[in-house]
Design a protein around this motif. Structure first.
Motif, PDB file in Angstrom:
ATOM      1  N   VAL A 202      34.838  30.731  70.531  1.00  0.00           N
ATOM      2  CA  VAL A 202      35.795  30.816  69.750  1.00  0.00           C
ATOM      3  C   VAL A 202      36.281  29.986  69.120  1.00  0.00           C
ATOM      4  CG1 VAL A 202      38.206  32.123  69.711  1.00  0.00           C
ATOM      5  CG2 VAL A 202      36.513  33.006  71.130  1.00  0.00           C
ATOM      6  N   THR A 203      36.308  28.855  69.418  1.00  0.00           N
ATOM      7  CA  THR A 203      37.065  27.889  68.885  1.00  0.00           C
ATOM      8  C   THR A 203      36.007  27.073  67.600  1.00  0.00           C
ATOM      9  OG1 THR A 203      38.250  26.888  70.796  1.00  0.00           O
ATOM     10  CG2 THR A 203      37.850  25.212  68.986  1.00  0.00           C
ATOM     11  N   LEU A 204      34.783  27.057  67.972  1.00  0.00           N
ATOM     12  CA  LEU A 204      33.690  26.834  67.148  1.00  0.00           C
ATOM     13  C   LEU A 204      33.593  27.844  66.071  1.00  0.00           C
ATOM     14  CD1 LEU A 204      30.838  25.539  69.311  1.00  0.00           C
ATOM     15  CD2 LEU A 204      32.402  24.274  67.799  1.00  0.00           C
ATOM     16  N   MET A 205      33.808  29.178  66.199  1.00  0.00           N
ATOM     17  CA  MET A 205      33.947  30.252  65.029  1.00  0.00           C
ATOM     18  C   MET A 205      35.219  30.068  64.420  1.00  0.00           C
ATOM     19  SD  MET A 205      32.736  33.488  67.670  1.00  0.00           S
ATOM     20  CE  MET A 205      33.545  34.776  66.376  1.00  0.00           C
ATOM     21  N   PHE A 206      36.093  29.901  65.035  1.00  0.00           N
ATOM     22  CA  PHE A 206      37.473  29.452  64.242  1.00  0.00           C
ATOM     23  C   PHE A 206      37.318  28.291  63.080  1.00  0.00           C
ATOM     24  CE2 PHE A 206      41.717  27.722  63.840  1.00  0.00           C
ATOM     25  CZ  PHE A 206      42.241  28.919  63.204  1.00  0.00           C
ATOM     26  N   LEU A 207      36.821  27.189  63.843  1.00  0.00           N
ATOM     27  CA  LEU A 207      36.617  26.045  62.763  1.00  0.00           C
ATOM     28  C   LEU A 207      35.452  26.380  61.694  1.00  0.00           C
ATOM     29  CD1 LEU A 207      37.110  23.442  65.387  1.00  0.00           C
ATOM     30  CD2 LEU A 207      38.856  24.064  63.952  1.00  0.00           C
ATOM     31  N   GLY A 208      34.480  26.883  62.270  1.00  0.00           N
ATOM     32  CA  GLY A 208      33.373  27.110  61.202  1.00  0.00           C
ATOM     33  C   GLY A 208      34.010  28.155  59.955  1.00  0.00           C
ATOM     34  N   GLY A 209      34.702  29.243  60.495  1.00  0.00           N
ATOM     35  CA  GLY A 209      35.159  30.162  59.427  1.00  0.00           C
ATOM     36  C   GLY A 209      36.007  29.579  58.475  1.00  0.00           C
ATOM     37  N   TRP A 210      37.072  28.599  58.970  1.00  0.00           N
ATOM     38  CA  TRP A 210      37.837  28.058  58.089  1.00  0.00           C
ATOM     39  C   TRP A 210      37.171  27.055  56.872  1.00  0.00           C
ATOM     40  CZ3 TRP A 210      41.855  29.876  56.210  1.00  0.00           C
ATOM     41  CH2 TRP A 210      42.852  30.681  57.071  1.00  0.00           C
ATOM     42  N   LYS A 211      36.124  26.333  57.545  1.00  0.00           N
ATOM     43  CA  LYS A 211      35.518  25.261  57.014  1.00  0.00           C
ATOM     44  C   LYS A 211      34.585  26.084  55.687  1.00  0.00           C
ATOM     45  CE  LYS A 211      32.066  21.865  57.090  1.00  0.00           C
ATOM     46  NZ  LYS A 211      31.097  20.708  58.013  1.00  0.00           N
ATOM     47  N   ALA A 212      34.069  27.473  56.041  1.00  0.00           N
ATOM     48  CA  ALA A 212      33.282  27.991  55.076  1.00  0.00           C
ATOM     49  C   ALA A 212      34.081  28.809  54.033  1.00  0.00           C
ATOM     50  CB  ALA A 212      32.561  29.208  55.738  1.00  0.00           C
ATOM     51  N   PHE A 213      35.595  28.995  54.532  1.00  0.00           N
ATOM     52  CA  PHE A 213      36.489  29.592  53.695  1.00  0.00           C
ATOM     53  C   PHE A 213      36.773  28.812  52.621  1.00  0.00           C
ATOM     54  CE2 PHE A 213      40.561  31.011  52.460  1.00  0.00           C
ATOM     55  CZ  PHE A 213      40.227  32.438  51.910  1.00  0.00           C
ATOM     56  N   PHE A 214      36.868  27.333  52.750  1.00  0.00           N
ATOM     57  CA  PHE A 214      37.435  26.386  51.915  1.00  0.00           C
ATOM     58  C   PHE A 214      36.231  25.782  51.010  1.00  0.00           C
ATOM     59  CE2 PHE A 214      41.318  26.301  54.594  1.00  0.00           C
ATOM     60  CZ  PHE A 214      42.275  26.711  53.717  1.00  0.00           C
ATOM     61  N   LEU A 215      34.998  25.873  51.582  1.00  0.00           N
ATOM     62  CA  LEU A 215      33.967  25.268  50.894  1.00  0.00           C
ATOM     63  C   LEU A 215      33.271  26.133  49.854  1.00  0.00           C
ATOM     64  CD1 LEU A 215      32.277  23.176  53.750  1.00  0.00           C
ATOM     65  CD2 LEU A 215      33.657  22.320  51.896  1.00  0.00           C
ATOM     66  N   ILE A 216      33.118  27.539  50.185  1.00  0.00           N
ATOM     67  CA  ILE A 216      32.532  28.366  49.411  1.00  0.00           C
ATOM     68  C   ILE A 216      33.448  28.937  48.649  1.00  0.00           C
ATOM     69  CG2 ILE A 216      31.492  30.523  49.346  1.00  0.00           C
ATOM     70  CD1 ILE A 216      30.479  30.019  52.282  1.00  0.00           C
ATOM     71  N   ARG A 217      33.235  29.059  47.186  1.00  0.00           N
ATOM     72  CA  ARG A 217      34.345  29.297  46.026  1.00  0.00           C
ATOM     73  C   ARG A 217      33.932  30.851  45.635  1.00  0.00           C
ATOM     74  NH1 ARG A 217      38.432  26.239  46.790  1.00  0.00           N
ATOM     75  NH2 ARG A 217      37.626  24.081  46.915  1.00  0.00           N
ATOM     76  N   ILE A 218      32.613  31.655  46.234  1.00  0.00           N
ATOM     77  CA  ILE A 218      32.410  32.620  45.557  1.00  0.00           C
ATOM     78  C   ILE A 218      33.086  33.647  46.216  1.00  0.00           C
ATOM     79  CG2 ILE A 218      30.285  34.539  45.450  1.00  0.00           C
ATOM     80  CD1 ILE A 218      28.605  31.945  45.837  1.00  0.00           C
ATOM     81  N   VAL A 219      33.893  34.662  45.312  1.00  0.00           N
ATOM     82  CA  VAL A 219      34.864  35.648  45.970  1.00  0.00           C
ATOM     83  C   VAL A 219      34.317  36.671  46.994  1.00  0.00           C
ATOM     84  CG1 VAL A 219      36.393  37.525  45.302  1.00  0.00           C
ATOM     85  CG2 VAL A 219      35.919  35.603  43.858  1.00  0.00           C
ATOM     86  N   LEU A 220      33.210  37.081  46.776  1.00  0.00           N
ATOM     87  CA  LEU A 220      32.495  37.928  47.739  1.00  0.00           C
ATOM     88  C   LEU A 220      32.070  37.307  49.004  1.00  0.00           C
ATOM     89  CD1 LEU A 220      31.509  41.000  48.397  1.00  0.00           C
ATOM     90  CD2 LEU A 220      29.303  40.172  47.609  1.00  0.00           C
ATOM     91  N   VAL A 221      31.814  36.211  49.052  1.00  0.00           N
ATOM     92  CA  VAL A 221      31.541  35.303  50.280  1.00  0.00           C
ATOM     93  C   VAL A 221      32.938  35.119  51.123  1.00  0.00           C
ATOM     94  CG1 VAL A 221      30.446  33.700  51.255  1.00  0.00           C
ATOM     95  CG2 VAL A 221      29.219  34.711  49.434  1.00  0.00           C
TER      96      VAL A 221
END
Length: 86
Positions: free
Chosen positions: A26-45
């Motif tokens: 769950v910790t890895l999912m949490f950190l990976g999710g936030w990293k993806a959220f800030f790195l990916i600028r496409i609205v749908l993603v």
């Protein structure tokens, strides 16, 4: 009656390895999710990532609740068990 059956099956025993593995995932999912959220600028993603983070928050809440309820083996606290009058 049900409590005795659950105890006889060994379902009330502590499982620290399970909680450690689940909390790590769950910790890895949490950190990976936030990293993806800030790195990916496409609205749908970003919207899909936000949904993923919502599921991750739910899983984190379940794991934290289970660990805190488990008592001394995980947190050093003693859980208070209230049994209704039967």
């Amino acid at each position: 009656m049900l409590a005795r059956r659950i105890g006889a099956e060994g379902l009330r025993q502590r499982r620290p390895a399970y909680y450690l593995a689940r909390l790590s995932l769950v910790t890895l999912m949490f950190l990976g999710g936030w990293k993806a959220f800030f790195l990916i600028r496409i609205v749908l993603v970003a919207a899909v990532t936000a949904a993923f983070l919502a599921v991750t928050f739910g899983q984190a809440a379940l794991v934290i609740h289970a660990v805190l309820k488990a008592g001394p083996d995980f947190t050093g606290r003693v859980a208070i068990v209230v049994q209704p009058n039967a």
